[in-house]
Design a protein around this motif. Structure first.
Motif, mmCIF file in Angstrom:
data_model
loop_
_atom_site.group_PDB
_atom_site.id
_atom_site.type_symbol
_atom_site.label_atom_id
_atom_site.label_comp_id
_atom_site.label_asym_id
_atom_site.label_seq_id
_atom_site.Cartn_x
_atom_site.Cartn_y
_atom_site.Cartn_z
ATOM 1 N N THR A 389 0.821 -1.216 0.000
ATOM 2 C CA THR A 389 0.000 0.000 0.000
ATOM 3 C C THR A 389 0.852 1.262 0.000
ATOM 4 O OG1 THR A 389 -0.138 -0.119 2.417
ATOM 5 C CG2 THR A 389 -1.927 -1.138 1.143
ATOM 6 N N CYS A 390 2.165 1.109 -0.164
ATOM 7 C CA CYS A 390 3.087 2.248 -0.232
ATOM 8 C C CYS A 390 3.005 3.128 1.009
ATOM 9 C CB CYS A 390 2.830 3.088 -1.485
ATOM 10 S SG CYS A 390 2.894 2.116 -3.003
ATOM 11 N N SER A 391 2.886 2.500 2.151
ATOM 12 C CA SER A 391 2.838 3.228 3.414
ATOM 13 C C SER A 391 4.175 3.906 3.691
ATOM 14 C CB SER A 391 2.494 2.265 4.558
ATOM 15 O OG SER A 391 2.693 2.868 5.811
ATOM 16 N N THR A 392 4.117 5.000 4.432
ATOM 17 C CA THR A 392 5.357 5.684 4.805
ATOM 18 C C THR A 392 6.210 4.814 5.725
ATOM 19 O OG1 THR A 392 4.174 6.745 6.637
ATOM 20 C CG2 THR A 392 4.342 7.965 4.559
ATOM 21 N N LYS A 393 5.592 3.786 6.312
ATOM 22 C CA LYS A 393 6.323 2.869 7.183
ATOM 23 C C LYS A 393 6.965 1.718 6.411
ATOM 24 C CE LYS A 393 3.156 3.729 11.055
ATOM 25 N NZ LYS A 393 2.241 3.086 12.030
ATOM 26 N N ALA A 394 6.810 1.702 5.092
ATOM 27 C CA ALA A 394 7.341 0.593 4.293
ATOM 28 C C ALA A 394 8.861 0.548 4.372
ATOM 29 C CB ALA A 394 6.902 0.738 2.840
ATOM 30 N N LEU A 395 9.379 -0.650 4.437
ATOM 31 C CA LEU A 395 10.815 -0.861 4.572
ATOM 32 C C LEU A 395 11.470 -1.077 3.214
ATOM 33 C CD1 LEU A 395 10.633 -3.444 7.504
ATOM 34 C CD2 LEU A 395 11.084 -0.987 7.714
ATOM 35 N N THR A 396 12.777 -0.914 3.174
ATOM 36 C CA THR A 396 13.559 -1.306 2.003
ATOM 37 C C THR A 396 14.412 -2.510 2.388
ATOM 38 O OG1 THR A 396 15.326 0.238 2.607
ATOM 39 C CG2 THR A 396 13.648 1.017 1.063
ATOM 40 N N GLY A 397 14.774 -3.324 1.424
ATOM 41 C CA GLY A 397 15.503 -4.547 1.707
ATOM 42 C C GLY A 397 16.849 -4.299 2.362
ATOM 43 N N ASN A 398 17.159 -5.050 3.401
ATOM 44 C CA ASN A 398 18.460 -4.905 4.054
ATOM 45 C C ASN A 398 19.540 -5.756 3.397
ATOM 46 O OD1 ASN A 398 17.416 -7.374 4.970
ATOM 47 N ND2 ASN A 398 18.548 -7.258 6.900
ATOM 48 N N VAL A 399 19.157 -6.662 2.491
ATOM 49 C CA VAL A 399 20.122 -7.440 1.713
ATOM 50 C C VAL A 399 20.254 -6.865 0.307
ATOM 51 C CG1 VAL A 399 20.639 -9.695 0.710
ATOM 52 C CG2 VAL A 399 19.752 -9.548 3.040
ATOM 53 N N VAL A 400 19.132 -6.701 -0.380
ATOM 54 C CA VAL A 400 19.088 -6.039 -1.687
ATOM 55 C C VAL A 400 18.021 -4.963 -1.618
ATOM 56 C CG1 VAL A 400 18.544 -6.264 -4.138
ATOM 57 C CG2 VAL A 400 19.871 -8.048 -2.997
ATOM 58 N N ALA A 401 18.424 -3.711 -1.809
ATOM 59 C CA ALA A 401 17.494 -2.587 -1.854
ATOM 60 C C ALA A 401 17.405 -2.086 -3.295
ATOM 61 C CB ALA A 401 17.956 -1.472 -0.915
ATOM 62 N N TRP A 402 16.203 -1.738 -3.703
ATOM 63 C CA TRP A 402 15.972 -1.306 -5.088
ATOM 64 C C TRP A 402 16.644 0.041 -5.324
ATOM 65 C CZ3 TRP A 402 14.919 -3.652 -9.293
ATOM 66 C CH2 TRP A 402 14.340 -3.022 -10.392
ATOM 67 N N ALA A 403 17.693 0.037 -6.122
ATOM 68 C CA ALA A 403 18.428 1.262 -6.437
ATOM 69 C C ALA A 403 18.952 1.171 -7.858
ATOM 70 C CB ALA A 403 19.588 1.465 -5.463
ATOM 71 N N GLU A 404 18.746 2.227 -8.632
ATOM 72 C CA GLU A 404 19.112 2.201 -10.043
ATOM 73 C C GLU A 404 20.611 1.996 -10.244
ATOM 74 O OE1 GLU A 404 17.937 4.641 -14.092
ATOM 75 O OE2 GLU A 404 17.257 5.330 -12.130
ATOM 76 N N SER A 405 21.406 2.514 -9.346
ATOM 77 C CA SER A 405 22.856 2.381 -9.472
ATOM 78 C C SER A 405 23.331 0.955 -9.230
ATOM 79 C CB SER A 405 23.554 3.325 -8.484
ATOM 80 O OG SER A 405 23.202 2.987 -7.147
#
Length: 425
Positions: A389-405
């Protein structure tokens, strides 16, 4: 003459023809007569009666047989050519029908290079490439409306004009084939010219796309896999550590059939199927861990964006599957007590048969993918819901995080601006 007698006469005549096949029929007259059972029919004299009619029938039958034999011989070369073409097209035919199932990692099948592809199939592939370039131009057009630039607009118009010219060339060749004219003698030369023009267009469009990329946040992007090939893929620069539990989540959009393909695969030395998510042929989507399989309840090939997550722990091999924030399935005994091995290769869009390669076009992902994240623990249902639901509390992955670079793209995969829950559906 009674029916039984007529049948007997024809049978005797046939036997006589077989026994005397070497004789010249030239001016010989055929005469019916009664022949004893033990007599030599070929040496017997035949009485007059119906000779001309019988002779005419026999000659007609003989002529028909000869004509059929000539027809078969004349078609022999055509049959051989068709058999060869069918053999070349066998792997493509399997792709189109979705029949059968190759276990991921069991071998490599490629689409073959264009020089070995029949003319009609080559034109079809060129048409698909043109459609892919047109889609990318449409996306650039949307971007240019938000960021007006006369230079980018004029370049876009020039590229659009070139694509239209190429389309006319391809359509002209398709019409020639359909009308039975066949391919022109300089087919190879013309095809090379078109392919070179497509490569040039791809490079120019890529330049425009780079300008678009510079203006967006590092995680607000999606990957687009427009065609089912064995060369389009993305590679995550970071490998995975040893993990005794994980959660993998992503946004997916696809209308591909049969099966959306392989959103991601993780291979390690000695095990190509260490961790794979795949929907191939008519099978449901599956998660593979160390080559062990669990069937997932996902239904996502409706052309809409869906958020999916899979959690797993090595203890008892317990897993859970979530679609759009809601748990839809669970199970256990999936590769229990097997830790995910480190130092492998993580690929998006293709299933690996060898470490970092061995791609099979029939298992390629077709569609769009975004916000691919991995954690080394099992997320709670509430955390998964916040992601969907794209909550402000949503986490990013601590192993692989979505990043263009952290994602490299190959073979025509493209990156576009994407903000989950604002652009979906």
């Amino acid at each position: 003459m009674p029916a039984r007698g007529a049948a007997r006469t024809w049978a005797l005549l046939a036997l006589c023809l077989l026994g005397c096949g070497a004789q010249d029929f030239g001016p010989t007259r055929f005469i019916c007569t009664s022949v004893p059972v033990d007599a030599d029919m070929c040496a017997a004299s035949v009485a007059a009666g119906g000779a001309e009619e019988l002779r005419s029938n026999v000659l007609q039958l003989r002529e028909t047989v000869l004509q059929q034999k000539e027809t078969i011989l004349s078609q022999k070369e055509t049959i051989r050519e068709l058999t060869t073409k069918l053999g070349r097209c066998e792997s493509q035919s399997t792709l189109d029908t979705g029949a059968g199932r190759k276990q991921p990692g069991s071998g490599k099948h490629t689409m073959g290079d264009l020089s070995r592809t029949p003319a009609a199939e080559t034109l079809s592939q060129l048409g698909q490439t043109l459609q892919s370039l047109k889609t990318r131009l449409e996306n650039l057009e949307q971007y240019s409306r938000l960021n007006s630039s006369s230079q980018s607009n004029s370049l876009k118009d020039l590229l659009q004009s070139k694509i239209e010219d190429l389309e006319r060339q391809v359509l002209s060749r398709v019409n020639s084939l359909e009308e039975g004219k066949g391919a022109p003698k300089n087919d190879t030369e013309e095809r090379v010219k078109i392919e070179n023009a497509l490569t040039s267009l791809h490079q120019r469009i890529s330049e425009l796309e780079k300008g678009q990329k510079d203006s967006r946040p590092g995680d607000k992007f999606q990957l687009t896999f427009p065609l089912r090939t064995n060369y389009m893929y993305a590679k995550v620069k970071k490998s995975l550590p040893e993990m005794y539990a994980f959660t993998v989540c992503m946004w997916l959009k696809s209308s591909a059939a049969p099966g959306v393909g392989t959103p991601f695969s993780y291979a390690v030395p000695g095990q190509a199927n260490e961790l794979v998510l795949i929907e191939w042929g008519s099978n449901p989507m599956e998660i593979l861990i160390n080559d062990k399989v669990a069937k997932l309840p996902f239904v996502i090939n409706d052309g809409k964006w869906h958020h999916i997550c899979v959690t797993w722990t090595t203890r008892d091999g317990v897993w859970e599957a979530y679609q759009d924030g809601t748990q839809g399935g669970s199970g256990e005994n999936l590769a229990p007590y097997h830790p995910i091995k480190p130092q492998g290769v993580l690929v998006l869009g293709q299933e690996q048969d060898t470490l970092g390669g061995g791609f099979d076009a029939t298992q390629a992902f077709v569609g769009e993918l975004a916000h691919f994240n991995i954690w080394d623990r099992k997320l709670t249902p509430g955390e998964v819901y916040n992601l969907a639901t794209c909550s402000t509390k949503a986490l990013t992955g601590n192993v692989v995080a979505w990043a263009e670079s952290q994602v490299d793209i190959f073979g025509g995969v493209t990156k576009w601006t994407f903000e989950a829950c604002r652009q979906i559906n």
